[in-house]
Design an enzyme around this catalytic site. Structure first.
Site, PDB file in Angstrom:
ATOM      1  NE  ARG A   1     -19.947  47.996 100.475  1.00  0.00           N
ATOM      2  CZ  ARG A   1     -20.570  46.823 100.428  1.00  0.00           C
ATOM      3  NH1 ARG A   1     -21.865  46.751 100.551  1.00  0.00           N
ATOM      4  NH2 ARG A   1     -19.873  45.724 100.271  1.00  0.00           N
TER       5      ARG A   1
ATOM      6  NE  ARG B   1     -19.496  35.129  98.641  1.00  0.00           N
ATOM      7  CZ  ARG B   1     -19.474  36.375  99.090  1.00  0.00           C
ATOM      8  NH1 ARG B   1     -20.228  36.708 100.120  1.00  0.00           N
ATOM      9  NH2 ARG B   1     -18.699  37.260  98.544  1.00  0.00           N
TER      10      ARG B   1
ATOM     11  NE  ARG C   1     -20.824  38.451  95.477  1.00  0.00           N
ATOM     12  CZ  ARG C   1     -20.813  39.170  96.591  1.00  0.00           C
ATOM     13  NH1 ARG C   1     -21.572  38.830  97.608  1.00  0.00           N
ATOM     14  NH2 ARG C   1     -20.050  40.225  96.695  1.00  0.00           N
TER      15      ARG C   1
ATOM     16  NE  ARG D   1     -16.185  42.293  97.193  1.00  0.00           N
ATOM     17  CZ  ARG D   1     -16.477  40.988  97.213  1.00  0.00           C
ATOM     18  NH1 ARG D   1     -15.981  40.167  96.285  1.00  0.00           N
ATOM     19  NH2 ARG D   1     -17.262  40.501  98.134  1.00  0.00           N
TER      20      ARG D   1
ATOM     21  CE  LYS E   1     -21.124  43.007 104.847  1.00  0.00           C
ATOM     22  NZ  LYS E   1     -19.860  42.366 104.432  1.00  0.00           N
TER      23      LYS E   1
HETATM   24  P1  AP5 Z   1     -21.010  35.935 103.581  1.00  0.00           P
HETATM   25  O1  AP5 Z   1     -22.024  35.831 104.651  1.00  0.00           O
HETATM   26  O2  AP5 Z   1     -21.454  35.733 102.175  1.00  0.00           O
HETATM   27  O3  AP5 Z   1     -20.165  37.286 103.734  1.00  0.00           O
HETATM   28  P2  AP5 Z   1     -20.588  38.799 103.571  1.00  0.00           P
HETATM   29  O4  AP5 Z   1     -20.067  39.545 104.737  1.00  0.00           O
HETATM   30  O5  AP5 Z   1     -22.054  38.920 103.288  1.00  0.00           O
HETATM   31  O6  AP5 Z   1     -19.694  39.152 102.315  1.00  0.00           O
HETATM   32  P3  AP5 Z   1     -20.005  39.863 100.947  1.00  0.00           P
HETATM   33  O7  AP5 Z   1     -18.838  39.534 100.043  1.00  0.00           O
HETATM   34  O8  AP5 Z   1     -21.366  39.511 100.416  1.00  0.00           O
HETATM   35  O9  AP5 Z   1     -19.967  41.316 101.339  1.00  0.00           O
HETATM   36  P4  AP5 Z   1     -19.663  42.492 100.475  1.00  0.00           P
HETATM   37  O10 AP5 Z   1     -19.977  43.554 101.428  1.00  0.00           O
HETATM   38  O11 AP5 Z   1     -18.335  42.565  99.839  1.00  0.00           O
HETATM   39  O12 AP5 Z   1     -20.607  42.271  99.176  1.00  0.00           O
HETATM   40  P5  AP5 Z   1     -21.981  42.930  98.728  1.00  0.00           P
HETATM   41  O13 AP5 Z   1     -22.750  41.899  98.032  1.00  0.00           O
HETATM   42  O14 AP5 Z   1     -22.602  43.684  99.855  1.00  0.00           O
HETATM   43  O15 AP5 Z   1     -19.845  34.870 103.928  1.00  0.00           O
HETATM   44  C1  AP5 Z   1     -18.776  34.653 103.019  1.00  0.00           C
HETATM   45  C2  AP5 Z   1     -18.467  33.123 102.965  1.00  0.00           C
HETATM   46  O16 AP5 Z   1     -17.948  32.706 104.223  1.00  0.00           O
HETATM   47  C3  AP5 Z   1     -19.713  32.255 102.713  1.00  0.00           C
HETATM   48  O17 AP5 Z   1     -19.343  31.189 101.883  1.00  0.00           O
HETATM   49  C4  AP5 Z   1     -20.126  31.752 104.109  1.00  0.00           C
HETATM   50  O18 AP5 Z   1     -20.718  30.464 104.047  1.00  0.00           O
HETATM   51  C5  AP5 Z   1     -18.787  31.723 104.840  1.00  0.00           C
HETATM   52  N1  AP5 Z   1     -18.905  32.125 106.236  1.00  0.00           N
HETATM   53  C6  AP5 Z   1     -19.712  33.082 106.773  1.00  0.00           C
HETATM   54  N2  AP5 Z   1     -19.513  33.205 108.090  1.00  0.00           N
HETATM   55  C7  AP5 Z   1     -18.510  32.315 108.402  1.00  0.00           C
HETATM   56  C8  AP5 Z   1     -17.863  31.949 109.635  1.00  0.00           C
HETATM   57  N3  AP5 Z   1     -18.179  32.536 110.798  1.00  0.00           N
HETATM   58  N4  AP5 Z   1     -16.903  30.997 109.577  1.00  0.00           N
HETATM   59  C9  AP5 Z   1     -16.570  30.385 108.399  1.00  0.00           C
HETATM   60  N5  AP5 Z   1     -17.172  30.680 107.210  1.00  0.00           N
HETATM   61  C10 AP5 Z   1     -18.131  31.634 107.214  1.00  0.00           C
HETATM   62  O19 AP5 Z   1     -21.459  44.045  97.693  1.00  0.00           O
HETATM   63  C11 AP5 Z   1     -20.933  43.708  96.438  1.00  0.00           C
HETATM   64  C12 AP5 Z   1     -20.582  44.992  95.683  1.00  0.00           C
HETATM   65  O20 AP5 Z   1     -21.764  45.790  95.464  1.00  0.00           O
HETATM   66  C13 AP5 Z   1     -19.619  45.943  96.401  1.00  0.00           C
HETATM   67  O21 AP5 Z   1     -18.274  45.586  96.191  1.00  0.00           O
HETATM   68  C14 AP5 Z   1     -19.989  47.306  95.742  1.00  0.00           C
HETATM   69  O22 AP5 Z   1     -19.394  47.445  94.468  1.00  0.00           O
HETATM   70  C15 AP5 Z   1     -21.481  47.185  95.565  1.00  0.00           C
HETATM   71  N6  AP5 Z   1     -22.264  47.748  96.696  1.00  0.00           N
HETATM   72  C16 AP5 Z   1     -23.082  47.054  97.555  1.00  0.00           C
HETATM   73  N7  AP5 Z   1     -23.620  47.875  98.464  1.00  0.00           N
HETATM   74  C17 AP5 Z   1     -23.143  49.115  98.202  1.00  0.00           C
HETATM   75  C18 AP5 Z   1     -23.317  50.388  98.812  1.00  0.00           C
HETATM   76  N8  AP5 Z   1     -24.109  50.539  99.893  1.00  0.00           N
HETATM   77  N9  AP5 Z   1     -22.653  51.444  98.293  1.00  0.00           N
HETATM   78  C19 AP5 Z   1     -21.862  51.310  97.197  1.00  0.00           C
HETATM   79  N10 AP5 Z   1     -21.647  50.141  96.571  1.00  0.00           N
HETATM   80  C20 AP5 Z   1     -22.286  49.045  97.059  1.00  0.00           C
END
Ligand code: AP5
Length: 215
Positions: A88, A127, A161, A172, A13
């Protein structure tokens, strides 16, 4: 254009949000990034957030809804924005719909990143990102053009991270399936759900999304 990104941790994402942001000149609103900034500030609130995030659970709906309500009213969101990580839960999605009604707007697309759980740990454990500008990379799938130098800003400092470890990723993923996956039928019901095959390489996912958003 208002785009909502839905998908499990590591689905891609954040990576694709950067491409959409550049192509459509609209900001990426990443709730994960916003929370990590709050944690880095070292405030008492930041410490509480850190505990929740490192447990793999979700931060409370109240905090998240207030955060987004303020953010989408800022000037740079006038022509649109990308929501990466929000909503979410069903409560967050319903609150978002109400917020949109209040400001006379609506989401154009809710984009589902369809991936098998099996590949997510590999994506997440490889990552890393630029410590200066936040550009995202992967040890195998998305390396900087010049080893150790950020493509975007030239920095040589990188960071990983704290919640990117196998144990937290498992939790997660569990949170995603229990609390976030129910949003797929919610947005299908609103008629704006589109699905992209996020198992493909990064550039192919990028092209599929570009086609979908330009259609
Ligand atoms: P990347 O693009 O970084 O993946 P992502 O989907 O953004 O994954 P995240 O881990 O950031 O999502 P998340 O939802 O768990 O974390 P968030 O920060 O929102 O890609 C991952 C890796 O793969 C990278 O190295 C990339 O280069 C590679 N890649 C990408 N696409 C690829 C492909 N097609 N092929 C191969 N490789 C690829 O949330 C973190 C925490 O914050 C949560 O756990 C929660 O505690 C809290 N939080 C955030 N938002 C909320 C909310 N709305 N409500 C409650 N808690 C929240």
């Amino acid at each position: 254009m208002i785009v909502i990104l839905l998908g499990p941790p590591g689905a891609g994402k954040g990576t694709q949000a950067d491409f959409i942001s550049e192509a459509h000149n609209i900001p990426k609103l990443s709730t994960g990034d916003m929370l990590r900034e709050a944690v880095a500030s070292g405030s008492p609130m930041g410490k509480q957030l850190q505990e929740v995030m490192s447990s793999g659970g979700l931060v409370s709906d109240e905090i998240m809804i207030d955060l987004i309500r303020d953010r989408i009213r800022q000037a740079d969101c006038k022509t649109g924005f990308i929501l990466d990580g929000f909503p979410r839960t069903v409560a967050q999605a319903e609150a978002l719909t109400t917020m949109f009604e209040e400001i006379g707007r609506a989401a154009d697309v809710a984009l589902e990143f369809a991936v098998d759980d099996g590949i997510l740990v590999e994506r997440i454990s490889g990552r890393f990102s630029c410590a200066n500008c936040g550009a995202g990379y992967h040890d195998s799938f998305n390396k900087p053009a010049k080893d150790g130098v950020c493509d975007r800003c030239g920095s040589t400092e990188f960071t990983r991270r704290k919640d990117d470890n196998a144990e937290t990723v498992g939790k997660r993923l569990e949170s995603y399936h229990r609390q976030t996956a129910p949003l797929l039928p919610y947005y299908k019901g609103l008629g704006i759900l589109r699905t992209v095959d996020a198992m493909q390489p990064i550039d192919e996912v990028k092209s599929a999304i570009a086609q979908l958003l330009n259609a």
